[in-house]
Design a protein around this motif. Structure first.
Motif, short mmCIF file in Angstrom:
data_model
loop_
_atom_site.label_atom_id
_atom_site.label_comp_id
_atom_site.label_asym_id
_atom_site.label_seq_id
_atom_site.Cartn_x
_atom_site.Cartn_y
_atom_site.Cartn_z
N PHE A 22 0.82 -1.22 0.00
CA PHE A 22 0.00 0.00 0.00
C PHE A 22 0.85 1.27 0.00
CE2 PHE A 22 -3.20 -3.17 1.15
CZ PHE A 22 -4.18 -2.83 0.24
N ASP A 23 2.07 1.20 0.53
CA ASP A 23 2.99 2.33 0.37
C ASP A 23 3.21 2.61 -1.12
OD1 ASP A 23 3.36 2.91 3.02
OD2 ASP A 23 5.33 1.96 3.20
N ALA A 26 -0.58 3.47 -2.93
CA ALA A 26 -1.50 4.43 -2.31
C ALA A 26 -1.94 5.54 -3.26
CB ALA A 26 -0.87 5.05 -1.06
N PHE A 29 -5.20 4.95 -5.46
CA PHE A 29 -6.52 4.56 -4.96
C PHE A 29 -7.60 5.59 -5.21
CE2 PHE A 29 -4.43 1.03 -3.13
CZ PHE A 29 -5.44 0.08 -2.98
N GLY A 67 -6.48 3.71 4.84
CA GLY A 67 -5.97 3.92 3.49
C GLY A 67 -5.81 5.40 3.20
N THR A 68 -6.23 5.81 2.02
CA THR A 68 -6.05 7.22 1.62
C THR A 68 -7.18 8.12 2.10
OG1 THR A 68 -7.11 6.74 -0.50
CG2 THR A 68 -4.70 6.55 -0.42
N ASP A 86 -3.47 3.84 9.86
CA ASP A 86 -3.06 2.85 8.87
C ASP A 86 -1.59 2.51 9.09
OD1 ASP A 86 -4.56 2.00 6.00
OD2 ASP A 86 -2.40 1.66 6.04
N SER A 88 0.37 1.88 6.63
CA SER A 88 1.08 2.35 5.44
C SER A 88 1.34 3.86 5.52
CB SER A 88 0.26 2.02 4.18
OG SER A 88 0.64 2.85 3.10
N SER A 91 -0.02 5.71 2.47
CA SER A 91 -1.47 5.95 2.51
C SER A 91 -1.79 7.12 3.44
CB SER A 91 -2.19 4.69 3.00
OG SER A 91 -2.02 3.63 2.08
N SER A 94 -0.93 10.43 1.86
CA SER A 94 -1.93 10.77 0.86
C SER A 94 -3.22 11.26 1.53
CB SER A 94 -2.21 9.53 -0.01
OG SER A 94 -3.16 9.79 -0.97
N TYR A 95 -3.64 10.58 2.59
CA TYR A 95 -4.83 10.95 3.37
C TYR A 95 -4.70 12.39 3.87
CZ TYR A 95 -8.21 10.39 7.35
OH TYR A 95 -9.22 10.52 8.26
N CYS A 113 0.14 7.15 11.18
CA CYS A 113 0.70 5.85 10.77
C CYS A 113 1.06 5.08 12.02
CB CYS A 113 1.94 6.09 9.90
SG CYS A 113 2.62 4.55 9.24
#
Length: 236
Positions: A22-23, A26, A29, A67-68, A86, A88, A91, A94-95, A113
């Motif tokens: 997911f890194d 990400a 998504f 996630g994101t 998360d 990741s 992710s 990005s979020y 994280c």
């Protein structure tokens, strides 16, 4: 070695596999239409099925395996605040970038994280009215362990909502073929979970008032599958 070849075994490090995958993925998504459609459907159903869990003035939410931030962004208009968690870092980055672009203050919505273990000091000792975990349980080696951890972050009277796929008649090996080759090493449970298993897991960690809603369908990567939303409540 793929997860399919060792079923529900724990020799495989799913945490490391998911973090790495997911890194790397990400950034893709938010541009994946199927996931966006499905997320909207799941979050709308959560609100329609359990409207009393969503209060703009009081509800503090933990979005686990966030996630994101797709789930968080759908729910944020209906709650007081959301913390996404998360494993990741990609992710989470990005979020938080997207959250900032949308103009939300960190007090309203932010991600961290972390790999939660259910220890007192985690997340600054915060407890939550509502914890949501959408389409992530199939990535966890032990859903019992993760549910116990999540239950520890609930306030008394707080609810856990979990959405994931229902089993089909297929074997685990056959169900694995629904997943692209490059993600199979991140999936611990290919064929989803049924109501008795989710009830056992929720009640096994002391959650009560179990509810199971299974009228949802979704499409990912061109495959249709059935979904459930399970709810458990931490006793007062």
């Amino acid at each position: 070695m793929h997860a399919a070849s060792h079923g529900h075994g724990h020799s495989h490090d799913y945490v490391a596999a998911n973090r790495e995958h997911f890194d790397k993925e990400a950034h893709k998504f938010d541009a994946w239409p199927e996931v966006g459609v499905l997320t909207k459907k799941i979050t709308a159903t959560m609100r329609e099925t359990h409207p009393h869990l969503f209060d703009k003035d009081t509800t503090e939410v933990l979005d686990y395996a966030c996630g994101t931030g797709m789930v968080s962004r759908e729910l944020v208009p209906y709650v007081k605040s959301i913390v996404g968690v998360d494993i990741s870092g990609g992710s989470v980055e990005s979020y938080n970038k997207r959250t900032s672009e949308l103009g939300f203050a960190p007090e309203k919505m932010k991600a961290v994280c972390a790999e939660l273990k259910g220890e007192e000091h985690e997340l600054g000792g915060a407890k939550f009215d509502l914890i949501v975990c959408s389409l992530s349980y199939h990535h966890f080696a032990s859903i019992d362990a993760i549910t116990r951890t999540l239950a520890s972050f609930l306030k008394p009277g707080g609810s856990l909502l979990v959405a994931d796929r229902l089993p089909t008649e297929e074997t685990e090996e056959k169900a694995a073929e629904d997943y692209p080759e490059n993600v199979r090493h991140t999936v611990a449970h290919f064929n989803g979970f049924d109501e008795p298993e989710m009830r056992r897991v929720f009640e096994g960690v002391g959650l009560q008032q179990f509810q199971f809603m299974d009228g949802l369908t979704g499409t990912i990567l061109g495959k249709d599958f059935k979904l459930f939303i399970a709810r458990g409540v931490k006793p007062l």
